[in-house]
Design a protein around this motif. Structure first.
Motif, short mmCIF file in Angstrom:
data_model
loop_
_atom_site.label_atom_id
_atom_site.label_comp_id
_atom_site.label_asym_id
_atom_site.label_seq_id
_atom_site.Cartn_x
_atom_site.Cartn_y
_atom_site.Cartn_z
N GLY A 2 0.21 -2.49 5.64
CA GLY A 2 0.23 -1.83 4.30
C GLY A 2 1.33 -2.99 3.36
O GLY A 2 1.60 -2.39 2.33
N VAL A 3 1.61 -4.06 4.07
CA VAL A 3 2.38 -4.88 3.04
C VAL A 3 2.13 -6.65 3.20
O VAL A 3 1.53 -6.73 4.29
N SER A 16 0.92 -1.32 -0.08
CA SER A 16 0.06 -0.02 0.04
C SER A 16 0.95 1.09 0.02
O SER A 16 1.92 1.27 0.70
N ARG A 17 0.67 2.09 -0.90
CA ARG A 17 1.50 3.17 -1.03
C ARG A 17 0.66 4.58 -1.26
O ARG A 17 -0.67 4.49 -1.42
N PRO A 18 1.24 5.69 -1.02
CA PRO A 18 0.15 7.04 -1.18
C PRO A 18 -0.54 6.94 -2.60
O PRO A 18 -1.66 7.44 -2.67
N GLU A 19 0.10 6.49 -3.72
CA GLU A 19 -0.45 6.27 -5.02
C GLU A 19 -1.34 5.49 -5.23
O GLU A 19 -2.53 5.47 -6.24
N GLY A 20 -1.41 4.20 -4.33
CA GLY A 20 -2.29 3.20 -4.65
C GLY A 20 -1.65 2.10 -4.15
O GLY A 20 -0.79 1.78 -3.19
N ILE A 21 -2.24 0.78 -4.40
CA ILE A 21 -1.67 -0.44 -4.19
C ILE A 21 -0.80 -1.12 -5.30
O ILE A 21 -1.46 -1.24 -6.34
#
Lengths: 252, 239
Positions: free
Chosen positions: B150-151, B33-38
Motif C-alpha cells: 500500500g505504499v 493506499s488509504r481507506p479514503e483512497g490513494i
C-alpha cells in the motif's frame, strides 16, 4: 498532442452516399426537451423507444450526461445517438485530462455538430438521423449560466433563448412552452424546481396524448420522466421519489 | 558499434549512467493506499508531478518535464482508447503497464541512437476497497514491480528510496488521517532531499517547514467520490 480523441480512432468504413431518389429523413420518434427554470436548466425526456409501430421499450434513458457540466438529450436513431454520446463523453474527458483544462463550452457544442456532420451519409439515407438537444455551462467563467442548443440532423446548431425540444412529440410541448413563456404566471424561467419538475411531467403527458412514440410517464403509477437539472454546480438527477413529491405538491 | 555484443553492453551501461545522472535533479514522489483512497503526492511547481490518467488511475513521476509529459500522453491515450473500444472497467493498470507503458520505456531505453525517457514513476489504480488498490513502480528501463504494502516511493537513488519506503510502511497506521499521511510523506521527502538517514528520522510533530518555494502537489483517487471519475486534485499548499 492536440487533445483530439477522434484523431486517435481509425477511420472506419462510411456508409455510401445517398442514392438518387432516396426518401426524406424520417421523423424522430421520441420526446426530449430542455427549458430554463429559476436555478438553471431542466432537461427531460420520456422513456419510450419505438420501431415503426412497435413499442420497443418503455424504459429507455434519453438524457445522457457527457461530463460533469454538459448533457445531451437524444432524439433519433438510438444506435447512432448513443454512440455519439459515448464518443463525446470520451472526447471531453480525454481533452480535460490530456490538456489539463476542461474543453470550452463552445468547443463542446461544435464537437457534437462535427459528429452530426460526419453522420451525413446515414442521415441522407434516412437510416441514421439524430437531432439532439445539448445543454451545458462554461466552467471557466464563474458568472456563466447554462445554455441550451438544439441541432438539425445535418449538424447546424442553434441556441435556444428559453427552451428547445426534439422528437416527434416535441411540437406540442414547444407550443405549450411558448404559451407559458409568453403568458404564463409564473413563466417557466421563474419557477423553482418543484413546479418546474411537475411541469416537465405534464408536458410529456400532453405530448403522449398526440404522439404514440412518446410514453412511459404515468405519475399515477409512479412512473416519471427522466429528469436532470444543470446549474453552475453541475448536474443533478431528480429521482422518481423526488418527482413524486413535486407532483404531489403541484396537484394538491 | 552495436554489431559487437561488448560494445552494445557498454553503450547500455553508459546510457544507464547517463539517465541516472539526468535524474539527479528530481524530487521524490509518493503513493499511499488509504481507506479514503490513494494519496498521490509530490513537490513541484503546479501540474508537474501528479496527474490524472483515467477514471480510477493516476500517476506521479520525477524526471525531465518533457519526458513526463510524453509518458502522461501515452498513458492517457492508451487508457481512453481501451475505455472507448471496450469499457471503463476494462482499463486496468496491469494491462496498461504490461502492454503500453513498460514496453515503451524498455524500447526507449534500449534504442541507443534515440534519446531515452528520463522518468521514474509510480502508477496507481483504486479499487472498491483498499485491498483492491494497485500501485506500480515503473523504472526508466521498463522494469516494474507491484507493491502489496500500500505504499510506493519513487526517487533517483534506489537505496534511499528503499529506506524511505520501509520508514513509511513502519510508521503509517490505518487510522492516520490524510493530513497525517501527507505529513509523513513530506518528512520522508525532506529527509531524501537533505540526504539524512531515514533510520534516525522521527515522525513529524508538525508539518514540514520549508520546501524551497515549491508547492505540495497532491491528489486523491477518492473511493467515495460519486460518479465514474475518482481522481480529485487537492489544493496545492506550501507546507
Amino acid at each position: 498532442m492536440n487533445g483530439d480523441f477522434l484523431a486517435l480512432l481509425p477511420k472506419g468504413p462510411r456508409l455510401p452516399a445517398a442514392a438518387a431518389g432516396a426518401g426524406p429523413v424520417s421523423l424522430l420518434a421520441t420526446t426530449v426537451f430542455a427549458f430554463h427554470y429559476a436555478e438553471g436548466v431542466v432537461v427531460a425526456g420520456d422513456h419510450r423507444a419505438t420501431a415503426g409501430t412497435t413499442i420497443f421499450s418503455d424504459k429507455t434513458e434519453k438524457i445522457l450526461e457527457l461530463d460533469s457540466h454538459s448533457l445531451m438529450a437524444i432524439a433519433g436513431v438510438p444506435a447512432t445517438a448513443f454512440e455519439m454520446a459515448r464518443t463525446l463523453q470520451t472526447t471531453f474527458e480525454f481533452y480535460r485530462r490530456s490538456q489539463l483544462q476542461p474543453m470550452s463550452l463552445h468547443a463542446k457544442i461544435r464537437a457534437l455538430s462535427r459528429l452530426l456532420r460526419d453522420n451525413l451519409p446515414a442521415t441522407l439515407q434516412g437510416v441514421g438521423a439524430v437531432a439532439p438537444v445539448f445543454v451545458g455551462v462554461e466552467t471557466a467563467n464563474p458568472g456563466a449560466k447554462p445554455v441550451i442548443f438544439f441541432y438539425d440532423p445535418l449538424g447546424a446548431q442553434f441556441e435556444a433563448a428559453d427552451f428547445a425540444g426534439s422528437g416527434s412529440g416535441s411540437p406540442s410541448i414547444k407550443s405549450v412552452l411558448h404559451f407559458l413563456d409568453r403568458w404564463g404566471n409564473p413563466r417557466p424561467a421563474a419557477m423553482p424546481l418543484g413546479p418546474a419538475c411537475a411541469l416537465a411531467n405534464r408536458l410529456l403527458m400532453t405530448a403522449s396524448e398526440f404522439d404514440t412514440a412518446t410514453g412511459g410517464v404515468h405519475p399515477d403509477r409512479g412512473e416519471f420522466a427522466t429528469l436532470k437539472v444543470l446549474s453552475r454546480e453541475g448536474i443533478r438527477t431528480v429521482s422518481a421519489s423526488e418527482q413524486a413529491q413535486c407532483w404531489k405538491e403541484a396537484t394538491a | 558499434m552495436t554489431e559487437e555484443p561488448y560494445r552494445w553492453l557498454e553503450a547500455i551501461a553508459n546510457r544507464r549512467e547517463y539517465v541516472r545522472e539526468q535524474l539527479k535533479g528530481g524530487t521524490p514522489v509518493f503513493a499511499v493506499s488509504r481507506p479514503e483512497g490513494i494519496l498521490l503526492l509530490g513537490v513541484g511547481h503546479g501540474h508537474s508531478k501528479v496527474f490524472e490518467i483515467y477514471n480510477r488511475h493516476g500517476f506521479a513521476a520525477l524526471g525531465h518535464p518533457v519526458d513526463i509529459e510524453k509518458v502522461r500522453q501515452v498513458a492517457i491515450e492508451a487508457a481512453h482508447l481501451e475505455g472507448f473500444n471496450r469499457s471503463a472497467e476494462d482499463v486496468t493498470l496491469r494491462r496498461l503497464i504490461s502492454f503500453a507503458l513498460s514496453p515503451s520505456f524498455k524500447n526507449s531505453f534500449e534504442q541507443i541512437f534515440s534519446p531515452p525517457l528520463i522518468v521514474e514513476a509510480i502508477f496507481a489504480e483504486i479499487g472498491d476497497r483498499p485491498e483492491g488498490d494497485v500501485l506500480v513502480r515503473l523504472h526508466f528501463d521498463g522494469n516494474h514491480h507491484y507493491d502489496a504494502g500500500g505504499v510506493q516511493v519513487a526517487f533517483h537513488q534506489p537505496k534511499p528510496e528503499a529506506e524511505a519506503l520501509a520508514w513509511l510502511k513502519a510508521r503509517l497506521q490505518p487510522q492516520d488521517s490524510l493530513g497525517r499521511t501527507a505529513a509523513l510523506c513530506l518528512a520522508a521527502w525532506q529527509a531524501l532531499m537533505e540526504e539524512k538517514p531515514l533510520a534516525e528520522l522521527a515522525p513529524p510533530d508538525e508539518p514540514v517547514g520549508s520546501m524551497a518555494g515549491r508547492l505540495v502537489e497532491a491528489a486523491l483517487l477518492d473511493r467515495q467520490r460519486p460518479g465514474p471519475v475518482h481522481y480529485r486534485e487537492l489544493p496545492p499548499w506550501n507546507s
